[in-house]
Write a protein that holds these residues in place. Sequence first.
Motif, PDB file in Angstrom:
ATOM      1  N   THR A 118       8.768  -9.845 -25.259  1.00 19.01           N
ATOM      2  CA  THR A 118       9.422  -9.259 -24.114  1.00 19.01           C
ATOM      3  C   THR A 118       8.367  -8.702 -23.005  1.00 19.01           C
ATOM      4  OG1 THR A 118      11.175  -8.489 -25.710  1.00 19.01           O
ATOM      5  CG2 THR A 118      11.089  -7.405 -23.734  1.00 19.01           C
ATOM      6  N   ILE A 119       7.612  -8.078 -23.346  1.00 15.35           N
ATOM      7  CA  ILE A 119       6.279  -7.583 -22.334  1.00 15.35           C
ATOM      8  C   ILE A 119       5.829  -8.898 -21.736  1.00 15.35           C
ATOM      9  CG2 ILE A 119       4.310  -6.621 -21.820  1.00 15.35           C
ATOM     10  CD1 ILE A 119       5.026  -4.536 -24.324  1.00 15.35           C
ATOM     11  N   GLN A 120       5.451 -10.030 -22.168  1.00 22.46           N
ATOM     12  CA  GLN A 120       4.844 -11.171 -21.752  1.00 22.46           C
ATOM     13  C   GLN A 120       5.889 -11.732 -20.756  1.00 22.46           C
ATOM     14  OE1 GLN A 120       3.811 -13.262 -25.398  1.00 22.46           O
ATOM     15  NE2 GLN A 120       1.649 -12.705 -24.854  1.00 22.46           N
ATOM     16  N   LYS A 121       7.182 -11.898 -21.179  1.00 22.16           N
ATOM     17  CA  LYS A 121       8.096 -12.535 -20.514  1.00 22.16           C
ATOM     18  C   LYS A 121       8.479 -11.562 -19.232  1.00 22.16           C
ATOM     19  CE  LYS A 121      13.107 -13.793 -20.706  1.00 22.16           C
ATOM     20  NZ  LYS A 121      14.462 -13.692 -21.409  1.00 22.16           N
ATOM     21  N   ASN A 122       8.573 -10.131 -19.237  1.00 21.03           N
ATOM     22  CA  ASN A 122       8.757  -9.381 -18.198  1.00 21.03           C
ATOM     23  C   ASN A 122       7.527  -9.499 -17.086  1.00 21.03           C
ATOM     24  OD1 ASN A 122      11.355  -8.782 -19.075  1.00 21.03           O
ATOM     25  ND2 ASN A 122      10.726  -6.738 -20.040  1.00 21.03           N
ATOM     26  N   MET A 123       6.342  -9.491 -17.797  1.00 22.70           N
ATOM     27  CA  MET A 123       5.232  -9.675 -16.886  1.00 22.70           C
ATOM     28  C   MET A 123       5.107 -11.158 -16.020  1.00 22.70           C
ATOM     29  SD  MET A 123       2.180  -7.734 -19.091  1.00 22.70           S
ATOM     30  CE  MET A 123       1.022  -8.285 -17.933  1.00 22.70           C
ATOM     31  N   LYS A 124       5.561 -12.002 -16.641  1.00 21.31           N
ATOM     32  CA  LYS A 124       5.676 -13.361 -15.922  1.00 21.31           C
ATOM     33  C   LYS A 124       6.573 -13.208 -14.737  1.00 21.31           C
ATOM     34  CE  LYS A 124       6.411 -18.235 -16.738  1.00 21.31           C
ATOM     35  NZ  LYS A 124       6.855 -19.255 -17.871  1.00 21.31           N
ATOM     36  N   ILE A 125       7.772 -12.697 -15.076  1.00 26.10           N
ATOM     37  CA  ILE A 125       8.778 -12.556 -13.910  1.00 26.10           C
ATOM     38  C   ILE A 125       8.207 -11.674 -13.012  1.00 26.10           C
ATOM     39  CG2 ILE A 125      10.857 -11.724 -13.475  1.00 26.10           C
ATOM     40  CD1 ILE A 125      11.887 -12.434 -16.405  1.00 26.10           C
ATOM     41  N   LEU A 126       7.602 -10.519 -13.161  1.00 26.38           N
ATOM     42  CA  LEU A 126       6.790  -9.802 -12.133  1.00 26.38           C
ATOM     43  C   LEU A 126       5.764 -10.451 -11.445  1.00 26.38           C
ATOM     44  CD1 LEU A 126       6.894  -7.004 -10.790  1.00 26.38           C
ATOM     45  CD2 LEU A 126       5.371  -6.367 -12.592  1.00 26.38           C
ATOM     46  N   CYS A 127       4.883 -11.393 -12.005  1.00 21.06           N
ATOM     47  CA  CYS A 127       4.007 -11.779 -11.499  1.00 21.06           C
ATOM     48  C   CYS A 127       4.660 -13.093 -10.407  1.00 21.06           C
ATOM     49  CB  CYS A 127       3.158 -12.325 -12.434  1.00 21.06           C
ATOM     50  SG  CYS A 127       1.949 -11.173 -12.945  1.00 21.06           S
ATOM     51  N   GLU A 128       5.406 -13.508 -10.866  1.00 21.37           N
ATOM     52  CA  GLU A 128       6.100 -14.822 -10.023  1.00 21.37           C
ATOM     53  C   GLU A 128       6.743 -14.238  -8.898  1.00 21.37           C
ATOM     54  OE1 GLU A 128       8.827 -16.703 -12.865  1.00 21.37           O
ATOM     55  OE2 GLU A 128       7.270 -18.006 -13.487  1.00 21.37           O
ATOM     56  N   LYS A 129       7.522 -13.036  -8.919  1.00 21.60           N
ATOM     57  CA  LYS A 129       8.073 -12.388  -7.922  1.00 21.60           C
ATOM     58  C   LYS A 129       6.898 -11.899  -6.911  1.00 21.60           C
ATOM     59  CE  LYS A 129      12.118 -10.314 -10.031  1.00 21.60           C
ATOM     60  NZ  LYS A 129      12.917  -8.931 -10.109  1.00 21.60           N
ATOM     61  N   GLU A 130       5.836 -11.318  -7.263  1.00 20.87           N
ATOM     62  CA  GLU A 130       4.634 -10.876  -6.285  1.00 20.87           C
ATOM     63  C   GLU A 130       4.058 -12.100  -5.836  1.00 20.87           C
ATOM     64  OE1 GLU A 130       3.495  -7.731  -5.772  1.00 20.87           O
ATOM     65  OE2 GLU A 130       5.201  -6.957  -6.912  1.00 20.87           O
ATOM     66  N   LEU A 131       3.854 -13.153  -6.512  1.00 18.02           N
ATOM     67  CA  LEU A 131       3.251 -14.413  -5.974  1.00 18.02           C
ATOM     68  C   LEU A 131       4.186 -14.974  -4.815  1.00 18.02           C
ATOM     69  CD1 LEU A 131       1.779 -16.291  -8.973  1.00 18.02           C
ATOM     70  CD2 LEU A 131       0.647 -15.219  -7.049  1.00 18.02           C
ATOM     71  N   ALA A 132       5.413 -14.706  -4.918  1.00 18.31           N
ATOM     72  CA  ALA A 132       6.391 -15.076  -3.802  1.00 18.31           C
ATOM     73  C   ALA A 132       6.389 -14.668  -2.876  1.00 18.31           C
ATOM     74  CB  ALA A 132       7.673 -15.429  -4.533  1.00 18.31           C
ATOM     75  N   ASN A 133       6.026 -13.547  -2.762  1.00 14.79           N
ATOM     76  CA  ASN A 133       5.845 -12.481  -1.522  1.00 14.79           C
ATOM     77  C   ASN A 133       4.631 -12.597  -0.959  1.00 14.79           C
ATOM     78  OD1 ASN A 133       8.563 -11.506  -1.778  1.00 14.79           O
ATOM     79  ND2 ASN A 133       7.749  -9.841  -3.239  1.00 14.79           N
ATOM     80  N   CYS A 134       3.576 -13.302  -1.324  1.00 17.79           N
ATOM     81  CA  CYS A 134       2.147 -13.549  -0.769  1.00 17.79           C
ATOM     82  C   CYS A 134       2.383 -14.303   0.303  1.00 17.79           C
ATOM     83  CB  CYS A 134       1.384 -14.069  -1.936  1.00 17.79           C
ATOM     84  SG  CYS A 134       1.004 -12.625  -3.252  1.00 17.79           S
TER      85      CYS A 134
END
Length: 344
Positions: free
Chosen positions: A328-344
């Motif tokens: 669950t943590i890995q899945k949530n971290m992946k989603i969070l990282c993808e959101k951050e990358l999309a904002n770069c």
Amino acid sequence: MKIEREHVVDEVIGDLKTNKFKIGEDSMGIIIDSLINLYSDPIGSIIREVTSNCYDAHREKDLKLKYVIPMTSEDDPKWFHPTSRKPQIEFQEENILLGVGNAFLFRDFGVGLSKRRVEEIYTLFGNSTKRDDNNQIGGFGIGAKSPFSYTDTFYIISNHNGKKFSYMLYRGNDAFHMDLLKTSDTTELNSTEVIIPINTEDSYRDIKNFVKAINNQLTYFIGLEFINIEEGSGRKIKSALIDYEDDDVAICVDKDADRYSTEDIHLMVGRVRYPLNQEMVDSQVNWRSENIPCAIKFEVGELDLVPSREAIRYTDKTKDAIKDKILTIQKNMKILCEKELANC
């Protein structure tokens, strides 16, 4: 902590007779002594168990005031402290009233303990008021007696609904005893104190080990008040330094060796910290944090513990819960990282 029990159905076939196991009176002292000596780290266990009881007392008061759990006939909210009061750990260099020298005192401002409840908690082994729900940390009915793993004598002072009860608990030649030393009227609001004298044989070493245990065991116990510990012991208290926390994970980047040793990933059950044995979890979900001390969080009751509560018991239930939480943590971290990358 809610403890799962196995229900056994007795069947009688023909003349088969079932005999229940019992403990002989002559052996009671041996059994109790064995329970007391469950702890491999007596001082660390005292810090964890007695502080957990303080937390549980505050938690019980809060839940009763919110009507999550019912009040009993012994509860009177007019004697409750404000919810802003924090559990306290105090170092006393002398207690004149009890006639003891150096001691550590654990004080809570929960519902208070009536005379009946004090005797129920401290004189019955295996008896617990917490084993039918997961709102509180305890549950095995052993932790309140953990001071006996270090000392032959300790003290309880309870203020309850206008009465003060002072007890001495001690180990005799063949049994454990609790004496009611004094009962008096009081205007103090409800509270409970557990006073543990420091052994005089090597008091400097033991004081040092108590403070070290506070720093090791109470990493995630936020909202504690420490009184006269640094001044009286000369040892520094390192209170919880949590840099990030959500429902699944807590991260501390402070890498003080006394607190974290060489561990990185570990577990938090309730607020108690436990090491993670990664070999007990499938390699496909191993997760390393690049040496950032990180706790995977679980609610009380989600993982099985050994009776001493010093370690995790790696049952199938426990291993599955750890694996599911890491995924669950890995899945949530992946989603969070993808959101951050999309904002770069």
